[in-house]
Design an enzyme around this catalytic site. Structure first.
Site, mmCIF file in Angstrom:
data_model
loop_
_atom_site.group_PDB
_atom_site.id
_atom_site.type_symbol
_atom_site.label_atom_id
_atom_site.label_comp_id
_atom_site.label_asym_id
_atom_site.label_seq_id
_atom_site.Cartn_x
_atom_site.Cartn_y
_atom_site.Cartn_z
ATOM 1 N N ASP A 102 38.778 34.916 46.398
ATOM 2 C CA ASP A 102 37.571 34.162 46.031
ATOM 3 C C ASP A 102 36.518 34.161 47.132
ATOM 4 O O ASP A 102 35.616 33.317 47.125
ATOM 5 C CB ASP A 102 37.925 32.728 45.625
ATOM 6 C CG ASP A 102 36.841 32.091 44.755
ATOM 7 O OD1 ASP A 102 36.159 32.842 44.036
ATOM 8 O OD2 ASP A 102 36.683 30.860 44.803
ATOM 9 N N ASP A 140 38.565 38.558 39.629
ATOM 10 C CA ASP A 140 37.428 38.712 40.550
ATOM 11 C C ASP A 140 37.648 39.740 41.648
ATOM 12 O O ASP A 140 36.686 40.114 42.343
ATOM 13 C CB ASP A 140 37.055 37.385 41.232
ATOM 14 C CG ASP A 140 36.547 36.332 40.265
ATOM 15 O OD1 ASP A 140 36.268 36.676 39.112
ATOM 16 O OD2 ASP A 140 36.434 35.162 40.677
ATOM 17 N N ASP A 299 36.783 23.980 37.509
ATOM 18 C CA ASP A 299 36.409 25.168 38.271
ATOM 19 C C ASP A 299 36.271 24.858 39.760
ATOM 20 O O ASP A 299 36.199 25.777 40.576
ATOM 21 C CB ASP A 299 35.075 25.728 37.773
ATOM 22 C CG ASP A 299 35.175 26.307 36.375
ATOM 23 O OD1 ASP A 299 36.158 27.007 36.087
ATOM 24 O OD2 ASP A 299 34.270 26.050 35.556
#
Length: 337
Positions: A102, A140, A299
């Site tokens: 992330d 991601d 989130d």
């Protein structure tokens, strides 16, 4: 991207119906429903509690993915896959432990280095064994290479780790592995994803995953997926439809809700549940609509949310309630998976 808490493996309640994707009867939504129903029986705001329980049950009765983080995964994965095997269903697992995860955002973390990551992947694979599973690999991770938030020195090792992880899962007899490929609102030209996906082993995978934990509408995602598929040799793909019923939060709406533009992806208000999970999509390239992001889990600490991955009942209620909004055509009852 959301990191989810790793709940215990003790399951309760009646087993899910046979066929399709595995429903965890002890997920956070299911636990919420039982708590509200019990409160209602005790006469505590019976009508409101019952209404809330019915809304959250739209999430609880659907198959959602189980996210795997840094904790030792083997026993948990074994328990999940054995539970699914007993019901004749297939669990969806998300491997989410890549180093530099992330890019230091709300879900920062991951394995300490490449060796630790490969050992972790090996433990996930051993936990699955010869049982069925669908694995979504590292949300991601590839798109962050393309948008350059990953340091240059990390790029080569990251793609090599992904390639090795794909190979490990592809070697299992009853596993389908999908390499995450971002979403249509992020890397808008899918051709930019081609080289890093190829270097990550997409040709050994069963395909790629799109829209994980995002809100892009299914139609737009399918069009994007078809373009990306052509770029990587006709690969199939899966779409996360968990929260895309109303699409992403647009700039004008963000301003009205006092949401900063760069946080419009994070717990945006007014979103809705999307198409229920299904392996029957009507599109030969789309293997499944999946609820990869667990609806109702935060989130991150933005737009009023708790820590990433924490159950947030108010947001879950909004997703379910908004699924009844104008123009909504799909139902959320059983039998869609």
């Amino acid at each position: 991207m959301t990191m989810l808490p790793l709940s215990g493996c003790q399951l309760s309640g009646s087993p899910p119906p046979r066929g399709g994707l595995w429903v965890n009867p002890d997920g956070p939504a299911a636990r919420h429903v039982r708590e509200r129903e019990e409160e209602g029986k005790n006469g505590n705001e019976h009508e409101n509690k019952g209404r809330d329980a019915a809304l959250i049950n739209r999430i609880a009765r659907q198959p959602v993915a189980e996210w795997l983080g840094p904790q030792p995964p083997r026993e948990r994965v074994r328990f999940i896959t054995e539970s699914a095997a007993r019901t004749g269903t297939t669990p969806v697992l998300v491997a989410y432990n890549i180093p530099h995860r992330d890019c230091g955002g709300h879900s920062a973390g991951g394995a300490a280095n490449g060796a630790a990551y490969r050992r972790w992947i090996e433990q996930v694979a051993l936990g699955i064994g010869d049982r069925k599973a669908m694995v979504v690999l590292e949300p991601d991770a590839v798109a962050q290479v393309v948008d350059r938030c990953v340091p240059r020195r990390v790029v080569g090792p990251r793609l090599a780790m992904l390639r090795d992880a794909v190979a490990a899962f592809a070697a299992l007899p009853r596993v389908r592995v999908y390499l995450d490929a971002g979403h249509a609102g992020w890397i808008k030209n899918p051709a930019r994803m081609m080289v890093p996906l190829l270097k990550s082993g997409i040709e050994q995978a069963d395909g790629f995953a799109l829209n994980v934990a995002n809100f892009q509408r299914t139609g737009r995602t399918k069009r994007y997926g078809h373009r990306l598929s052509r770029a990587v040799g006709g690969a199939h793909f899966v779409i996360d439809t968990s929260r895309n019923g109303n699409g992403p939060l647009r700039r004008r709406s963000a301003a009205r809700h006092r949401v900063r533009a760069w946080e419009a992806w994070c717990n945006p208000p007014g979103r809705a549940l999307g198409e229920p999970p299904s392996t029957h999509t009507g599109d030969p390239l789309v293997d499944a609509y999946l609820w990869i992001k667990r609806p109702g889990e935060s989130d991150g600490t933005c737009n009023g949310g708790p820590l990433a991955g924490r159950w947030w009942p108010e947001y879950a209620l909004g997703l379910a309630r908004n699924a009844d909004g104008p123009g909504r055509r799909h139902g959320h009852g059983p039998g869609h998976h």
